[in-house]
Scaffold this motif. Structure first.
Motif, PDB file in Angstrom:
ATOM      1  N   LEU A  22      -0.021  44.219  14.962  1.00  0.00           N
ATOM      2  CA  LEU A  22       0.422  45.395  14.202  1.00  0.00           C
ATOM      3  C   LEU A  22       1.759  45.148  13.521  1.00  0.00           C
ATOM      4  O   LEU A  22       2.002  45.623  12.408  1.00  0.00           O
ATOM      5  CB  LEU A  22       0.506  46.610  15.131  1.00  0.00           C
ATOM      6  N   SER A  23       2.626  44.384  14.165  1.00  0.00           N
ATOM      7  CA  SER A  23       3.925  44.069  13.558  1.00  0.00           C
ATOM      8  C   SER A  23       3.752  43.218  12.300  1.00  0.00           C
ATOM      9  O   SER A  23       4.435  43.432  11.290  1.00  0.00           O
ATOM     10  CB  SER A  23       4.812  43.334  14.572  1.00  0.00           C
ATOM     11  N   LEU A  24       2.827  42.257  12.361  1.00  0.00           N
ATOM     12  CA  LEU A  24       2.605  41.402  11.198  1.00  0.00           C
ATOM     13  C   LEU A  24       1.915  42.165  10.068  1.00  0.00           C
ATOM     14  O   LEU A  24       2.194  41.922   8.886  1.00  0.00           O
ATOM     15  CB  LEU A  24       1.771  40.188  11.605  1.00  0.00           C
ATOM     16  N   TYR A  68       4.594  52.118   6.835  1.00  0.00           N
ATOM     17  CA  TYR A  68       4.957  52.160   8.252  1.00  0.00           C
ATOM     18  C   TYR A  68       3.817  52.626   9.149  1.00  0.00           C
ATOM     19  O   TYR A  68       4.016  52.875  10.332  1.00  0.00           O
ATOM     20  CB  TYR A  68       6.172  53.070   8.469  1.00  0.00           C
ATOM     21  N   THR A  69       2.606  52.740   8.614  1.00  0.00           N
ATOM     22  CA  THR A  69       1.508  53.268   9.412  1.00  0.00           C
ATOM     23  C   THR A  69       1.179  52.369  10.601  1.00  0.00           C
ATOM     24  O   THR A  69       0.926  52.858  11.706  1.00  0.00           O
ATOM     25  CB  THR A  69       0.255  53.488   8.524  1.00  0.00           C
ATOM     26  N   ALA A  70       1.170  51.040  10.406  1.00  0.00           N
ATOM     27  CA  ALA A  70       0.895  50.124  11.522  1.00  0.00           C
ATOM     28  C   ALA A  70       2.010  50.180  12.550  1.00  0.00           C
ATOM     29  O   ALA A  70       1.760  50.090  13.762  1.00  0.00           O
ATOM     30  CB  ALA A  70       0.724  48.700  10.997  1.00  0.00           C
ATOM     31  N   ASP A  71       3.234  50.346  12.091  1.00  0.00           N
ATOM     32  CA  ASP A  71       4.368  50.430  13.015  1.00  0.00           C
ATOM     33  C   ASP A  71       4.278  51.694  13.866  1.00  0.00           C
ATOM     34  O   ASP A  71       4.590  51.679  15.065  1.00  0.00           O
ATOM     35  CB  ASP A  71       5.674  50.413  12.222  1.00  0.00           C
ATOM     36  N   ARG A  72       3.825  52.797  13.268  1.00  0.00           N
ATOM     37  CA  ARG A  72       3.668  54.039  14.039  1.00  0.00           C
ATOM     38  C   ARG A  72       2.570  53.901  15.083  1.00  0.00           C
ATOM     39  O   ARG A  72       2.716  54.385  16.213  1.00  0.00           O
ATOM     40  CB  ARG A  72       3.358  55.202  13.101  1.00  0.00           C
ATOM     41  N   VAL A  73       1.488  53.237  14.716  1.00  0.00           N
ATOM     42  CA  VAL A  73       0.408  53.014  15.689  1.00  0.00           C
ATOM     43  C   VAL A  73       0.931  52.198  16.868  1.00  0.00           C
ATOM     44  O   VAL A  73       0.666  52.528  18.031  1.00  0.00           O
ATOM     45  CB  VAL A  73      -0.781  52.285  15.017  1.00  0.00           C
ATOM     46  N   ARG A  74       1.685  51.163  16.569  1.00  0.00           N
ATOM     47  CA  ARG A  74       2.239  50.321  17.638  1.00  0.00           C
ATOM     48  C   ARG A  74       3.152  51.119  18.559  1.00  0.00           C
ATOM     49  O   ARG A  74       3.046  51.035  19.792  1.00  0.00           O
ATOM     50  CB  ARG A  74       3.014  49.144  17.023  1.00  0.00           C
ATOM     51  N   LYS A  75       4.030  51.923  17.978  1.00  0.00           N
ATOM     52  CA  LYS A  75       4.976  52.688  18.786  1.00  0.00           C
ATOM     53  C   LYS A  75       4.277  53.775  19.614  1.00  0.00           C
ATOM     54  O   LYS A  75       4.613  53.998  20.773  1.00  0.00           O
ATOM     55  CB  LYS A  75       6.045  53.312  17.892  1.00  0.00           C
ATOM     56  N   LYS A  97     -10.274  40.715  25.523  1.00  0.00           N
ATOM     57  CA  LYS A  97      -9.334  39.964  26.359  1.00  0.00           C
ATOM     58  C   LYS A  97      -7.908  40.010  25.825  1.00  0.00           C
ATOM     59  O   LYS A  97      -7.005  39.433  26.425  1.00  0.00           O
ATOM     60  CB  LYS A  97      -9.790  38.499  26.466  1.00  0.00           C
ATOM     61  N   SER A  98      -7.703  40.672  24.706  1.00  0.00           N
ATOM     62  CA  SER A  98      -6.365  40.693  24.114  1.00  0.00           C
ATOM     63  C   SER A  98      -5.410  41.550  24.940  1.00  0.00           C
ATOM     64  O   SER A  98      -5.777  42.636  25.384  1.00  0.00           O
ATOM     65  CB  SER A  98      -6.438  41.241  22.679  1.00  0.00           C
ATOM     66  N   THR A  99      -4.203  41.059  25.134  1.00  0.00           N
ATOM     67  CA  THR A  99      -3.201  41.813  25.877  1.00  0.00           C
ATOM     68  C   THR A  99      -2.483  42.782  24.944  1.00  0.00           C
ATOM     69  O   THR A  99      -2.570  42.680  23.719  1.00  0.00           O
ATOM     70  CB  THR A  99      -2.159  40.863  26.495  1.00  0.00           C
ATOM     71  N   GLY A 100      -1.757  43.718  25.544  1.00  0.00           N
ATOM     72  CA  GLY A 100      -0.988  44.663  24.754  1.00  0.00           C
ATOM     73  C   GLY A 100       0.039  43.979  23.889  1.00  0.00           C
ATOM     74  O   GLY A 100       0.304  44.394  22.755  1.00  0.00           O
ATOM     75  N   VAL A 101       0.629  42.892  24.407  1.00  0.00           N
ATOM     76  CA  VAL A 101       1.637  42.156  23.648  1.00  0.00           C
ATOM     77  C   VAL A 101       1.008  41.541  22.396  1.00  0.00           C
ATOM     78  O   VAL A 101       1.591  41.561  21.311  1.00  0.00           O
ATOM     79  CB  VAL A 101       2.270  41.050  24.523  1.00  0.00           C
ATOM     80  N   LEU A 120       1.097  53.854  20.645  1.00  0.00           N
ATOM     81  CA  LEU A 120       0.340  53.243  21.734  1.00  0.00           C
ATOM     82  C   LEU A 120       1.279  52.752  22.825  1.00  0.00           C
ATOM     83  O   LEU A 120       0.941  52.773  24.006  1.00  0.00           O
ATOM     84  CB  LEU A 120      -0.507  52.088  21.200  1.00  0.00           C
ATOM     85  N   GLY A 121       2.469  52.307  22.416  1.00  0.00           N
ATOM     86  CA  GLY A 121       3.458  51.900  23.407  1.00  0.00           C
ATOM     87  C   GLY A 121       3.940  53.065  24.240  1.00  0.00           C
ATOM     88  O   GLY A 121       4.123  52.956  25.463  1.00  0.00           O
ATOM     89  N   GLU A 122       4.133  54.229  23.601  1.00  0.00           N
ATOM     90  CA  GLU A 122       4.556  55.420  24.344  1.00  0.00           C
ATOM     91  C   GLU A 122       3.474  55.877  25.313  1.00  0.00           C
ATOM     92  O   GLU A 122       3.768  56.466  26.360  1.00  0.00           O
ATOM     93  CB  GLU A 122       4.877  56.544  23.354  1.00  0.00           C
ATOM     94  N   ASP A 123       2.209  55.603  24.971  1.00  0.00           N
ATOM     95  CA  ASP A 123       1.102  55.945  25.863  1.00  0.00           C
ATOM     96  C   ASP A 123       0.857  54.867  26.905  1.00  0.00           C
ATOM     97  O   ASP A 123      -0.115  54.942  27.672  1.00  0.00           O
ATOM     98  CB  ASP A 123      -0.191  56.152  25.057  1.00  0.00           C
ATOM     99  N   HIS A 124       1.735  53.848  26.922  1.00  0.00           N
ATOM    100  CA  HIS A 124       1.647  52.728  27.870  1.00  0.00           C
ATOM    101  C   HIS A 124       0.366  51.924  27.701  1.00  0.00           C
ATOM    102  O   HIS A 124      -0.107  51.286  28.643  1.00  0.00           O
ATOM    103  CB  HIS A 124       1.751  53.234  29.318  1.00  0.00           C
TER     104      HIS A 124
END
Length: 379
Positions: free
Chosen positions: A125-127, A146-153, A115-119, A155-159
């Protein structure tokens, strides 16, 4: 070199001094333990010198790193503390060396299956990134911070995940209900209506509002302003003092809050208590949108743009470092375009009237000069 010396008490002290590192001072019950510690620390310092970091100890978990980060960081909001608590319960037992790109990608994707949203996932991942950066910088661990930050970015690029474009903004009706809740002679230690109106008039964070000192207010009626001390940078955790103008409505509220006082906090309340009082009022009047006191800041920024302030001007008011962030508040509606058109037409008419008036004055001066010349010739 490490210095291992016996103390009068019979204990053994280890002292290590290395340029660029904090001094190390530890005491042990036996010489053997002291020498083992000294040998280990010197090896770590040599590794840092050679590679820039040390390999994480075997058995060091993500939960251990989260605890260390929280123990050595400034006080975090309750929402962030709750997320760290959940992360410790779910993936905290994972060895730090295993918290890599593949693991975090699977973690994020499995979270979104539920049920978790993308936000929400982006926030997790930011924390995690904050903890990894702390371990890299403060503990000198040889890890990819920066590995978690790359995953976040990525996945964001993949919408798959994205941050909310617009934060929740309370409506005029919702805000009116909440204000009436406090105006109905309800017992409340905190005088909330002035705080709410001041937040909407300034765009300040609730922590900033509760830290304002009367001594830091410039009471010049022509240009009142306030010095906000240690205004934070949300992303870089930096802070600096900034002087912010108080617009007319905010200045009136500030004057009323000051009263006859010469010093102290303008609003002497705990910021968390302010947020809790706002939530109680929201629930008490049946507002179901979930608006928080912090959302008054978003309302203020939106209002600043509505009255015609530019992005740089709004940034001075709100303290945003990144102007791109402010673009999300620039809501352009049909009525805004109509109002702007009417204002331009009014300015155009005013300019035309001024030009016509100046032309009349020029002609009238010419006429009077001609009459004066005639009179002079007649005499």
């Amino acid at each position: 070199m490490a210095s291992v010396t016996e103390l009068p008490s019979g204990s053994w002290r280890v002292q290590i001094r290395r340029k660029g590192h904090k001094p190390i001072n530890e005491t042990f019950s036996t010489e053997r333990l002291a020498n083992a510690f000294a040998k280990k620390k010197e090896a770590q310092l040599e590794q840092i010198k050679a590679t820039g970091g040390i390999k994480p100890e075997k058995g060091l978990t993500l939960a251990d790193c989260i605890d260390d980060y929280l123990a050595n960081s400034r006080e975090l909001q309750r929402s962030a503390m709750a997320i760290y608590k959940r992360l410790k319960a779910t993936i905290g037992s994972v060895n730090l060396m295993d918290v890599n790109y593949e693991f975090l990608t699977i973690f994020a994707e499995e979270r979104m299956v539920g049920k978790s949203t993308g936000v929400t996932v982006a926030g997790d991942l930011s924390l995690i990134t904050s903890v990894l950066k702390y371990c890299k910088k403060k503990r000198k661990l040889d890890i990819d911070s920066y590995t978690a930050d790359r995953v976040r970015k990525e996945l964001g690029e993949d919408h798959k995940i994205k941050s909310a474009e617009i934060e929740l903004i309370p409506t005029e009706d919702e805000l009116g209900k909440i204000l009436r809740y406090f105006d109905n002679d309800r017992p409340c230690i905190i005088d909330m209506p002035p705080l709410i109106r001041f937040a909407v008039a300034t765009g300040m964070r609730q922590e900033e509002i509760c830290r304002i000192l009367i001594e830091d207010i410039n009471k010049n009626p022509e240009s009142p302003s306030v010095l906000i001390r240690e205004r934070k940078h949300p992303k870089e955790k930096l802070s600096r003092n900034e002087r912010v103008p108080l617009l007319p409505e905010a200045w009136v509220i500030a004057q009323q809050a000051i009263g006859g006082r010469q010093s102290g906090c303008l609003f002497p309340y705990n910021s968390r208590s302010v947020g809790a009082a706002y939530r109680r009022a929201r629930v008490g009047v049946g507002v179901t949108s979930g608006t928080r006191f912090h959302d008054l800041r978003h309302l203020a920024v939106t209002n600043f743009f509505a009255i015609g302030l530019s992005v740089p001007q709004v940034a001075v008011m709100s303290g945003h470092r990144d102007w791109q962030t402010l673009k999300r508040y620039r809501h352009i509606k049909a009525k805004d375009v109509q109002r702007a058109y009417r204002e331009l037409k009014m300015k155009e008419k005013s300019s035309k009237a001024v030009i016509e008036g100046m032309a009349w004055v020029v002609e009238e001066v010419k006429r009077l000069r001609g009459e004066l010349a005639k009179l002079e010739r007649a005499n």
